[in-house]
Enzyme design. Structure first.
Site, PDB file in Angstrom:
ATOM      1  CE1 TYR A 158      -3.432   2.811   1.083  1.00  0.00           C
ATOM      2  CE2 TYR A 158      -1.894   3.234   2.886  1.00  0.00           C
ATOM      3  CZ  TYR A 158      -2.991   3.609   2.138  1.00  0.00           C
ATOM      4  OH  TYR A 158      -3.654   4.781   2.427  1.00  0.00           O
TER       5      TYR A 158
HETATM    6  N1  LIG Z   1      -8.198   6.618   6.829  1.00  0.00           N
HETATM    7  C1  LIG Z   1      -6.883   6.644   6.938  1.00  0.00           C
HETATM    8  O1  LIG Z   1      -6.291   6.311   7.981  1.00  0.00           O
HETATM    9  C2  LIG Z   1      -6.059   7.142   5.780  1.00  0.00           C
HETATM   10  C3  LIG Z   1      -4.753   7.557   6.053  1.00  0.00           C
HETATM   11  C4  LIG Z   1      -3.961   8.006   5.002  1.00  0.00           C
HETATM   12  C5  LIG Z   1      -4.452   8.014   3.723  1.00  0.00           C
HETATM   13  N2  LIG Z   1      -5.725   7.587   3.478  1.00  0.00           N
HETATM   14  C6  LIG Z   1      -6.172   7.633   2.088  1.00  0.00           C
HETATM   15  O2  LIG Z   1      -7.281   8.504   2.030  1.00  0.00           O
HETATM   16  C7  LIG Z   1      -8.147   8.121   0.966  1.00  0.00           C
HETATM   17  C8  LIG Z   1      -9.573   8.000   1.485  1.00  0.00           C
HETATM   18  O3  LIG Z   1      -9.590   7.084   2.559  1.00  0.00           O
HETATM   19  P1  LIG Z   1     -10.820   7.037   3.587  1.00  0.00           P
HETATM   20  O4  LIG Z   1     -10.231   6.841   4.936  1.00  0.00           O
HETATM   21  O5  LIG Z   1     -11.735   8.155   3.351  1.00  0.00           O
HETATM   22  O6  LIG Z   1     -11.495   5.657   3.125  1.00  0.00           O
HETATM   23  P2  LIG Z   1     -13.032   5.183   3.232  1.00  0.00           P
HETATM   24  O7  LIG Z   1     -13.731   5.850   4.352  1.00  0.00           O
HETATM   25  O8  LIG Z   1     -12.952   3.693   3.200  1.00  0.00           O
HETATM   26  O9  LIG Z   1     -13.694   5.726   1.862  1.00  0.00           O
HETATM   27  C9  LIG Z   1     -13.211   5.232   0.640  1.00  0.00           C
HETATM   28  C10 LIG Z   1     -13.855   5.970  -0.508  1.00  0.00           C
HETATM   29  O10 LIG Z   1     -13.243   5.518  -1.724  1.00  0.00           O
HETATM   30  C11 LIG Z   1     -14.243   4.947  -2.571  1.00  0.00           C
HETATM   31  N3  LIG Z   1     -13.648   3.810  -3.267  1.00  0.00           N
HETATM   32  C12 LIG Z   1     -13.096   2.688  -2.742  1.00  0.00           C
HETATM   33  N4  LIG Z   1     -12.650   1.868  -3.721  1.00  0.00           N
HETATM   34  C13 LIG Z   1     -12.930   2.489  -4.893  1.00  0.00           C
HETATM   35  C14 LIG Z   1     -12.744   2.166  -6.262  1.00  0.00           C
HETATM   36  N5  LIG Z   1     -12.166   1.006  -6.654  1.00  0.00           N
HETATM   37  N6  LIG Z   1     -13.164   3.047  -7.196  1.00  0.00           N
HETATM   38  C15 LIG Z   1     -13.744   4.195  -6.827  1.00  0.00           C
HETATM   39  N7  LIG Z   1     -13.967   4.564  -5.558  1.00  0.00           N
HETATM   40  C16 LIG Z   1     -13.573   3.716  -4.609  1.00  0.00           C
HETATM   41  C17 LIG Z   1     -15.388   4.552  -1.665  1.00  0.00           C
HETATM   42  O11 LIG Z   1     -16.594   4.526  -2.417  1.00  0.00           O
HETATM   43  P3  LIG Z   1     -17.880   3.645  -1.884  1.00  0.00           P
HETATM   44  O12 LIG Z   1     -18.418   4.374  -0.670  1.00  0.00           O
HETATM   45  O13 LIG Z   1     -18.840   3.652  -3.012  1.00  0.00           O
HETATM   46  O14 LIG Z   1     -17.354   2.297  -1.549  1.00  0.00           O
HETATM   47  C18 LIG Z   1     -15.338   5.692  -0.642  1.00  0.00           C
HETATM   48  O15 LIG Z   1     -15.959   6.844  -1.155  1.00  0.00           O
HETATM   49  C19 LIG Z   1      -7.570   6.818   0.399  1.00  0.00           C
HETATM   50  O16 LIG Z   1      -6.816   7.113  -0.753  1.00  0.00           O
HETATM   51  C20 LIG Z   1      -6.657   6.332   1.508  1.00  0.00           C
HETATM   52  O17 LIG Z   1      -5.615   5.545   0.992  1.00  0.00           O
HETATM   53  C21 LIG Z   1      -6.543   7.147   4.480  1.00  0.00           C
END
Ligand SMILES: NC(=O)c1ccc[n+]([C@@H]2O[C@H](COP(=O)([O-])OP(=O)(O)OC[C@H]3O[C@@H](n4cnc5c(N)ncnc54)[C@H](OP(=O)(O)O)[C@@H]3O)[C@@H](O)[C@H]2O)c1
Length: 253
Positions: A158
């Protein structure tokens, strides 16, 4: 008369993308969000934005399926014309993503390929397809992770994908600078969302450990991120270009 600015946010149905959409709407920006599966959650975000007095739409998109990007770009173009009467949007937030926790020794090719498609190939070719619709002087904000700076077991693949996006951010900034397009990458620390099965939010020992390794003494919440996105896309941040900006509350210092 002020011109309406429009942001396109991938993965705006939940988590950080949703929070960013609402924060940008509060700044007077209209929003296109995408979702993969959660149409109802995406529509709820659209309703919230509409209540704030901004225009918003939600479009389905699977960022792991690059064969769908040409059609997606035409849909965006049609919607821009139909709803906004224009041909371009101003801000692209490449946010959609998934987390897979697997030790290096146990990571399968299937997991690796999926992470690569969602986090590197997807944003690469999606952005390529959307560039003709991104206005000159526009902004691209990619999303990385604190895990590219510090190593937490289970995130080798990742974090490597996110490191690739950090490199691409610098290349895109260089190649798109002639159009006045700024390209940066936001690296959130651990945030309590659904991400990775909601581990940071729901697993007490993980949550407490990460909080203990954070200068501000807690893990992040989605609310900690929307404001940073809004700041980085603002005119005030216009001289910030080609940078990785970490928003982690000071993790693993
Ligand atoms: N949370 C953390 O700790 C964290 C830390 C650092 C970076 N990030 C990064 O921040 C970003 C958002 O994370 P988050 O925490 O908001 O995650 P999340 O709450 O799981 O939300 C994920 C979002 O991405 C969409 N998604 C997932 N797979 C997809 C695909 N194949 N095509 C299109 N859309 C897709 C989902 O859509 P649906 O609702 O329709 O499934 C949802 O809107 C990611 O890039 C992640 O790597 C997260």
């Amino acid at each position: 008369m002020t011109t309406t600015h429009i942001a396109l946010i991938t993965g705006g149905s939940r988590g950080l993308g949703r929070n960013a959409a609402l924060a940008l709407a509060l700044q007077g920006i209209d929003i296109i969000i995408t979702y993969q599966q959660n149409a109802a959650a995406a529509q709820a975000v659209v309703s919230e934005i509409t209540k704030l007095g901004r225009k918003a739409i939600a479009l389905p998109l699977d960022v792991s399926d690059s064969s769908s990007f040409a059609t997606f770009a035409s849909t965006v173009q049609q919607q821009l014309k139909q709803i906004w009467g224009c041909n371009s949007f101003n801000y692209l937030l490449n946010n959609a993503g998934i987390g897979i926790n697997a030790p290096f020794t146990e990571t399968t090719e299937l997991q690796f390929d999926l992470l690569m498609k969602v986090h590197v190939k997807g944003p690469f070719f999606l952005t390529q397809h959307l560039l003709p619709l991104l206005a000159d002087q526009g902004r691209i904000l990619n999303v990385s992770t604190g895990l590219t700076r510090f190593a937490v077991p289970g995130y080798a693949a990742y974090a490597a994908m996110k490191s690739a996006m950090e490199t691409l951010t610098r290349y895109w900034a260089k190649e798109l600078g002639a159009r006045g397009i700024r390209v940066n990458i936001l690296a959130p620390g651990a945030i309590a969302t659904d991400f990775g099965g909601g581990t940071v939010r729901d697993n007490d020992s993980v949550n407490q450990y990460l909080a203990s390794q954070t200068a501000l003494g807690r893990v992040g919440q989605a609310d900690d991120i929307g404001g940073v996105v809004s700041l980085l896309l603002s005119d005030q941040a216009g001289w910030i270009n080609a940078q990785r900006i970490e928003a982690s509350g000071g993790m693993f210092l």
